[in-house]
Design a protein around this motif. Structure first.
Motif, PDB file in Angstrom:
ATOM      1  N   VAL A 256     -54.139  34.093  54.476  1.00 46.25           N
ATOM      2  CA  VAL A 256     -54.353  34.681  53.032  1.00 46.25           C
ATOM      3  C   VAL A 256     -52.765  35.044  52.463  1.00 46.25           C
ATOM      4  O   VAL A 256     -52.682  35.024  51.349  1.00 46.25           O
ATOM      5  N   PHE A 257     -51.860  35.236  53.335  1.00 47.12           N
ATOM      6  CA  PHE A 257     -50.645  35.566  53.025  1.00 47.12           C
ATOM      7  C   PHE A 257     -49.730  34.269  53.357  1.00 47.12           C
ATOM      8  O   PHE A 257     -48.308  34.536  52.973  1.00 47.12           O
ATOM      9  N   SER A 258     -50.257  33.335  53.804  1.00 49.38           N
ATOM     10  CA  SER A 258     -49.012  32.415  54.295  1.00 49.38           C
ATOM     11  C   SER A 258     -48.026  31.536  53.236  1.00 49.38           C
ATOM     12  O   SER A 258     -47.328  31.308  53.537  1.00 49.38           O
ATOM     13  N   ASP A 259     -48.799  31.662  52.049  1.00 50.87           N
ATOM     14  CA  ASP A 259     -48.003  31.087  50.969  1.00 50.87           C
ATOM     15  C   ASP A 259     -46.681  31.862  50.397  1.00 50.87           C
ATOM     16  O   ASP A 259     -45.932  31.363  49.948  1.00 50.87           O
ATOM     17  N   LEU A 260     -46.577  33.153  51.028  1.00 49.74           N
ATOM     18  CA  LEU A 260     -45.520  33.916  50.769  1.00 49.74           C
ATOM     19  C   LEU A 260     -44.335  33.584  51.901  1.00 49.74           C
ATOM     20  O   LEU A 260     -43.048  33.643  51.293  1.00 49.74           O
ATOM     21  N   GLU A 261     -44.666  32.957  52.807  1.00 53.27           N
ATOM     22  CA  GLU A 261     -43.573  32.642  53.784  1.00 53.27           C
ATOM     23  C   GLU A 261     -42.729  31.730  53.394  1.00 53.27           C
ATOM     24  O   GLU A 261     -43.050  30.513  52.965  1.00 53.27           O
ATOM     25  N   ASP A 262     -41.209  31.666  53.736  1.00 53.04           N
ATOM     26  CA  ASP A 262     -40.230  30.981  53.755  1.00 53.04           C
ATOM     27  C   ASP A 262     -39.868  30.949  52.269  1.00 53.04           C
ATOM     28  O   ASP A 262     -39.132  29.994  51.836  1.00 53.04           O
ATOM     29  N   ARG A 263     -40.143  31.800  51.360  1.00 54.10           N
ATOM     30  CA  ARG A 263     -39.803  32.048  50.153  1.00 54.10           C
ATOM     31  C   ARG A 263     -38.618  33.283  49.930  1.00 54.10           C
ATOM     32  O   ARG A 263     -38.719  34.163  50.571  1.00 54.10           O
ATOM     33  N   THR A 264     -37.943  32.986  49.242  1.00 50.05           N
ATOM     34  CA  THR A 264     -36.622  34.111  48.869  1.00 50.05           C
ATOM     35  C   THR A 264     -37.341  35.210  48.306  1.00 50.05           C
ATOM     36  O   THR A 264     -38.374  35.222  47.293  1.00 50.05           O
ATOM     37  N   PHE A 265     -37.169  36.431  49.039  1.00 54.29           N
ATOM     38  CA  PHE A 265     -37.811  37.762  48.450  1.00 54.29           C
ATOM     39  C   PHE A 265     -37.255  38.310  47.048  1.00 54.29           C
ATOM     40  O   PHE A 265     -36.111  37.684  46.561  1.00 54.29           O
ATOM     41  N   SER A 266     -38.208  38.454  46.197  1.00 52.53           N
ATOM     42  CA  SER A 266     -37.739  39.083  44.995  1.00 52.53           C
ATOM     43  C   SER A 266     -38.835  40.101  44.398  1.00 52.53           C
ATOM     44  O   SER A 266     -39.889  40.096  44.907  1.00 52.53           O
ATOM     45  N   ASN A 267     -38.457  40.542  43.125  1.00 51.31           N
ATOM     46  CA  ASN A 267     -39.507  41.575  42.638  1.00 51.31           C
ATOM     47  C   ASN A 267     -40.805  40.989  42.418  1.00 51.31           C
ATOM     48  O   ASN A 267     -41.945  41.578  42.433  1.00 51.31           O
ATOM     49  N   ASP A 268     -40.889  39.534  41.880  1.00 52.85           N
ATOM     50  CA  ASP A 268     -41.911  38.852  41.507  1.00 52.85           C
ATOM     51  C   ASP A 268     -42.867  38.383  42.675  1.00 52.85           C
ATOM     52  O   ASP A 268     -44.082  38.626  42.712  1.00 52.85           O
ATOM     53  N   LEU A 269     -42.214  38.268  43.848  1.00 52.02           N
ATOM     54  CA  LEU A 269     -42.771  37.988  45.008  1.00 52.02           C
ATOM     55  C   LEU A 269     -43.461  39.308  45.801  1.00 52.02           C
ATOM     56  O   LEU A 269     -44.429  39.341  46.063  1.00 52.02           O
TER      57      LEU A 269
END
Length: 345
Positions: A309-322
């Motif tokens: 469910v959350f795999s698309d979040l991985e390896d992305r730069t953290f941000s307020n939008d994320l």
């Protein structure tokens, strides 16, 4: 043409000048009001100077910006979305300490000395003495080595200590926009676990609230005069590449995503899905990038069954939008029939 520019054009190392035979004091007043340029000049002087027999005070101002300490988390210290919407710059400095807000109502001071002569309290006493002589303002030094008036803070302080060279820099709240300061430093982030240095919140006051007829210029003149004590010189400096060779490259590094955000100490954000049985979703951020989303549970729930469910979040730069995306996924997942059935097992 400045003396330092002449030295450069003659291909003489600025260290040759800074290693003077006699004790000397100089005050630099920076023409720049860009935070990244001023931090770059500060870094250049620190890394290219021998202060064995030479002391320097740099006085500088910035357009609206937030400056976090070297070991801090920008998302935890300020409202990054608010900064972006209002055009307020975000910078990470080389020294430790807490987060500060700058605008043109704030005076910044950097005291450069040898490591041997480094003394925060001496510098703060000088500022306090200058304010009393010029404006009859009584400013004290707190146990944390901040400048205070009663229970209110008028200056924060930080430092960087090298093997032979050191600097102590501080802010001085003369006539800062306090409403904008509060909004900028009001982080929406919660439920964060980290070893990053956290700022200590303090009540603040402007010097103009204590004495209405002073301003940044008069405060700068008073401090410069006290520092020089009639024996040194004051010089306004331009912050160009030919004056400080390599300055552009230093500024680019300070402005980079890698320095401002990816240098952030690792942190975790936890969202509670259920307390009975225990079910949490943990966002793990390493060097500013989402490394993993973990599902922490007890009872019969198979965490692996829902991890995609959350795999698309991985390896992305953290941000307020994320973070908003993460919270939305948690909320949607929490309300699914599968989770409701699992909680009732």
């Amino acid at each position: 043409m400045s003396w330092l520019r002449k030295l450069h054009r003659l291909k003489l190392d600025p260290k040759t000048y800074f290693s003077t035979k006699c004790e000397e004091k100089t005050v630099y007043v920076s023409k720049s009001t860009d935070i990244f340029t001023n931090l770059a000049v500060e870094d250049f002087i620190y890394n290219n100077s021998d202060f064995k027999n030479f002391n320097l005070l740099m006085l500088w101002q910035n357009e609206p910006c937030v400056v976090i300490g070297r070991h801090q988390n920008p998302w935890l210290e300020c409202n990054c979305a608010q900064l972006t919407s209002e055009g307020v710059k975000l910078a990470r400095r080389n020294s430790g300490g807490g987060t500060v807000y700058h605008d043109m109502g704030n005076l910044n001071l950097t005291f450069f000395t040898s490591r041997e002569c480094y003394n925060r309290k001496t510098n703060l006493e000088l500022i306090s003495r200058a304010l009393y002589k010029a404006f009859r303002l009584k400013v004290d030094i707190s146990t944390r080595e901040d400048l205070v008036v009663g229970d209110f803070k008028v200056s924060g302080t930080a430092s960087k200590l090298g093997r032979t060279t050191a600097y102590h820099h501080c802010t001085l709240l003369v006539d800062v926009n306090k409403d904008r300061l509060r909004k900028a430093l009001n982080s929406p982030l919660s439920d964060v676990e980290t070893n990053a240095t956290k700022s200590v919140k303090s009540r603040i006051i402007n010097l103009t609230e204590l004495k209405a007829d002073l301003d940044v210029e008069s405060v700068r003149e008073a401090i410069a005069s006290e520092y020089l004590s009639g024996t040194g010189r004051l010089q306004t400096i331009g912050c160009e590449e030919d004056t400080f060779p390599g300055l552009r490259k230093i500024r680019e590094r300070l402005l980079s995503l890698e320095w401002r955000f990816l240098k952030t100490p690792d942190f975790k954000i936890t969202r509670v899905v259920s307390s009975s049985p225990k079910l949490d979703v943990v966002l793990l951020v390493v060097k500013g990038v989402v490394a993993k989303v973990q599902i922490v549970r007890e009872g019969s729930l198979n965490a692996n069954e829902f991890s995609d469910v959350f795999s698309d979040l991985e390896d992305r730069t953290f941000s307020n939008d994320l973070l908003d995306e993460f919270d939305m996924l948690v909320k949607e997942w929490k309300n699914t029939d599968e989770i409701l059935l699992t909680k009732n097992v």
